[in-house]
Design an enzyme around this catalytic site. Structure first.
Site, short mmCIF file in Angstrom:
data_model
loop_
_atom_site.label_atom_id
_atom_site.label_comp_id
_atom_site.label_asym_id
_atom_site.label_seq_id
_atom_site.Cartn_x
_atom_site.Cartn_y
_atom_site.Cartn_z
N HIS B 319 0.87 -1.18 0.00
CA HIS B 319 0.00 0.00 0.00
C HIS B 319 0.90 1.23 0.00
O HIS B 319 1.82 1.31 0.81
CB HIS B 319 -0.90 -0.01 1.24
CG HIS B 319 -2.05 0.92 1.13
ND1 HIS B 319 -1.90 2.28 1.11
CD2 HIS B 319 -3.38 0.70 1.01
CE1 HIS B 319 -3.10 2.85 0.99
NE2 HIS B 319 -4.01 1.91 0.92
N ARG B 339 -6.11 10.07 0.10
CA ARG B 339 -5.75 10.59 -1.23
C ARG B 339 -7.00 10.84 -2.09
O ARG B 339 -7.05 11.79 -2.85
CB ARG B 339 -4.79 9.62 -1.95
CG ARG B 339 -3.36 9.72 -1.43
CD ARG B 339 -2.41 8.78 -2.15
NE ARG B 339 -2.75 7.38 -1.85
CZ ARG B 339 -2.91 6.44 -2.74
NH1 ARG B 339 -2.73 6.69 -4.02
NH2 ARG B 339 -3.23 5.22 -2.38
#
Lengths: 226, 534
Positions: B319, B339
């Site tokens: 990740h 994000r």
């Protein structure tokens, strides 16, 4: 630098010297314990690592999640073992989102004496007594939102003189809210109907039949919404 | 919490912020640029991290070293005399693993009229599902379709996904959301019921459904509650250490291990579903992990010993945003939703170097390149490095209060360690997050071994070589339900013969013939972190 400083902690009565940068969970591992219980996600989501401690010279008993709390000097630690909580067994399809439902499965919420011990103990800083209050009054949506961040660690229930299993009351309120109070989703229901009618089958089958190069070209030129 | 040096560097982030906002989105990479950054930086391309298997159905193929050690390890029951005539538990469907896919499978198998037992290593619900923050994908908005979702899944997976599995995933997706919605999962909705959806890395439409950043926890606690309402038997702290076969070569149950009393128990079952999750706690190539304590690839070992084939076991998801600092939560997940909401990665000079919503493998590779090759990472006091994730940008773009409302768990995690992500950027570096591959399944979750099913992260083929955000919570529901229903129905027709563990001896013979002398005993069950840091 403080990073190297060691502190004394007492795990189940035995003294260990550990770096002060560690979490309580890491300090137990540093001391040599391979955790079998009281350890789950290690990120504050699962509520498995509720730990009781007291700092020498301070009478207050504190309860925290071991994976989310740093060690302190002269901390006396013990982990809460498996803690049985009462849970009503119900068929969600045959319930109503009312105070009566709460009263049927968790009548003890009306025995709350307002001591606020549940709230003081909450590892997630939730106002637990408040959300039980909402449940008592049938304000289930408020209860659902106020209890939403609960990780079911059970600390509240360990402290409750009325025998309330708060986290399960919150869970029932949330499920009733999700199913009966929140508005139905029209676009979801329509899409599900389309799927059952096979509306999207041919488009999918066509894509499944494409070569990798054809898929690549479609992918690299696909339109992406903002 | 930040050191004075870090505080100085944060000033650079603040200095460049208005220019970055004015410039608009950072350009996305071309297909060629993506290939280049992956091959140069992604851990999957580091050959020394992999070993070739010498025995078993994937002989000759590569897997991570740590996994290879376990797949070719010795059985825990090698020296034990287990009396298979003394059956401790009897089920139509035995589900190994109590996470999201195990619970979903249990509910469907129960609905099919089967007697179901769930055996799980830790507590019921202690699983990666509980920790999934960002959301669950489903193409249910008017501007979206399962076909568009399919294209995103295939592109994200570098076109290696098994098409039938990807198609099943996207087609069942809206049905899965509806199922959860009807169970009372509190998805983020507008007042009129419209789902609040966002983009994830590699999505062409906003189809990420969430329940704040407790998406997985919300789903898991509802599923667990429903399993309890159905009064399905759950054996906690009872991992499976070996599958049991019958004399016709069908899977017929499992040997369970009571983790506290250290007793072994025989569970006889007409069908078995492996739902044991992933492998993050094997710490491939020394990476930290965002995974649950029990994520030690046990199911892969169990399946491999009975001859089930692995697919894509050489591909791991790192990740892009794990916690690089503070040390106490090193490796913990910073959800991709951060994000999605607009936070961008920046180097030590406060410069953006990659579009913030590339697929996870590309985003992670770009961050590794910025630190390791370009030397523009930010050093951390624990000897590592990271890049900034400009989280205050979220509130500038979406309004004050957005972080508290949309990512409360994340905000709380940082606050506990003295960092306010609304006001200060956070330091991140890739963390070992997901096992893209696993035991190969068909659309019903079945393996090539009779009566053996797999669901959830232990299954392979759905995501190919890379999984997109929000498709894991989706796959545990879709394939958990499919496996549960299918195993439940099959169990009505199964007639078991005598039980046997001969396959374990046969596996040991194969190890001996291949000169594989090892002290590793598998499955691992729990990682050993004792004396860590000494």
């Amino acid at each position: 630098m403080t990073d190297k400083k060691m502190v004394d902690v007492y795990i189940l009565g035995k003294k260990y010297s550990v770096p002060n940068t560690l979490t309580i969970m890491e300090s137990m591992e540093y001391a040599g314990y391979q955790l079998k219980r009281g350890c789950g996600c290690r990120s504050g989501f699962c509520g498995a690592c509720a730990t009781v401690y007291r700092v020498k010279g301070n009478k207050e008993m504190k309860v925290v999640l071991a994976c989310q709390s740093k060690v302190e000097d002269n901390m006396y630690l013990t982990q809460i073992p498996f803690f049985p909580g009462d849970k009503g067994v119900y068929d969600l399809n045959n319930l109503e989102a009312t105070a009566d439902t709460i009263a049927k499965y968790y009548p003890e919420v009306y025995k709350c004496i307002g001591c606020n011990s549940c709230t003081k103990g909450c590892s997630q800083s939730l106002d637990v007594m408040q959300y039980i209050g909402y449940a008592q009054r049938g304000e289930l949506e408020k209860c659902a939102h106020a209890s939403f961040d609960c990780v079911s660690c059970g600390i509240c229930a360990t402290r409750c003189p009325a025998g309330i299993t708060h986290y399960n009351v919150g869970l029932l309120a949330r499920r009733l809210t999700g199913k009966y109070i929140a508005a139905q989703t029209a676009h979801l229901n329509e899409r599900v109907e389309e799927i059952y009618e096979g509306v999207h089958d041919s488009a999918l089958e066509e894509l499944m039949g494409k070569t990798t190069d054809e898929l690549k070209s479609l992918y690299n030129n696909r339109d992406i919404t903002k | 919490m930040y050191t004075p040096e870090m505080r100085e560097l944060i000033k650079k982030v603040e200095e460049t912020r208005s220019q970055r906002i004015a410039k608009g989105d950072f350009p996305r990479m071309t297909a060629e640029e993506k290939t280049e950054v992956l091959e140069e930086n992604h851990p999957d391309y580091i050959e020394s991290g992999f070993v070739e298997l010498k025995v078993g159905p994937n002989k000759g193929e590569k897997v991570p070293n740590e996994l290879g050690e376990l797949l070719q390890g010795k059985s825990r029951i090698e020296e034990l005399k287990i009396d298979l005539n003394k059956v401790d538990y009897e089920a139509d469907v035995l589900i190994i693993g109590g996470g999201g896919s195990g619970a979903a499978a249990a509910l469907e198998a129960h609905k099919a009229g089967s007697k179901v037992i769930i055996a799980t290593k830790l507590r019921f619900g202690d699983a990666n599902t509980m920790m999934a923050e960002g959301g669950i994908q489903a193409a249910d908005k008017p501007d979206d379709s399962p076909a568009l979702h399919y294209l995103d899944v295939m592109g994200g997976g570098h076109y290696s996904n098994v098409p039938e599995l990807a198609a099943a995933l996207v087609k069942d997706a809206p049905v899965a959301i509806k199922w959860l919605d009807d169970l009372g999962v509190m998805f983020d909705k507008e007042k009129d019921g419209t789902m609040v959806t966002t983009h994830g890395g590699g999505t062409s439409r906003r189809r990420m459904h969430a329940a704040a950043d407790y998406s997985g926890a919300e789903i898991m606690r509802v599923l667990r509650d429903e399993v309890q309402n159905k009064e399905i038997e759950v054996l906690e702290f009872s991992p499976a250490v070996e599958l049991i076969m019958d004399t016709e070569g069908k899977v017929a149950g499992a040997v369970l291990f009571n983790i506290e009393t250290e007793e072994y128990h025989v569970a006889r079952a007409k069908t078995v579903i492996i739902a044991t999750g992933g492998a993050g706690r094997l710490h491939y190539q020394g990476f930290p992990t965002s995974n649950h304590y029990g994520a030690t690839a046990d199911g892969l070992v169990l399946g491999y010993r009975v001859g089930a084939k692995l697919a894509f076991a050489d591909t791991i998801q790192y990740h892009p945003t794990g916690v690089a600092y503070p040390a106490q939560i090193f490796g913990a997940l910073v959800t991709e939703k951060v994000r999605s909401l607009g936070a961008t990665p920046l180097n030590i000079h406060g410069e953006q170097f990659v579009y913030h919503l590339e697929t996870r493998d590309v985003e992670a590779s770009a961050i590794i390149r910025e630190c390791n090759i370009k030397g523009k990472g930010i050093p951390t006091p624990n000897g590592g490095q990271g890049v900034w994730l400009d989280t205050p940008l979220i509130e500038i773009l979406n309004g004050p209060g957005t972080i508290e409302k949309r990512v409360p768990a994340m905000m709380r995690m940082y606050q506990k360690f003295g960092i306010d992500m609304r006001k200060e950027p956070i330091l991140i570096y890739p963390t070992l997050h997901y096992q893209n591959g696993g035991l190969l399944i068909d659309e019903n979750g079945a393996t090539s071994i009779e009566n053996l099913y797999v669901a959830g992260e232990a299954a392979g083929g759905i995501h190919g070589r890379n999984r997109l955000m929000g498709n894991s919570l989706l796959d545990i529901i879709v394939f958990g339900r499919r496996a549960g229903k299918s195993a439940g129905n099959l169990s009505k027709k199964v007639e078991l013969k005598d039980l046997t563990l001969n396959h374990v001896e046969e596996f040991h013979s194969m190890l001996a013939e291949a000169d594989l002398v090892t002290n590793s005993v598998s499955p691992m069950l729990l990682p050993n972190y004792t004396n860590k840091g000494k």
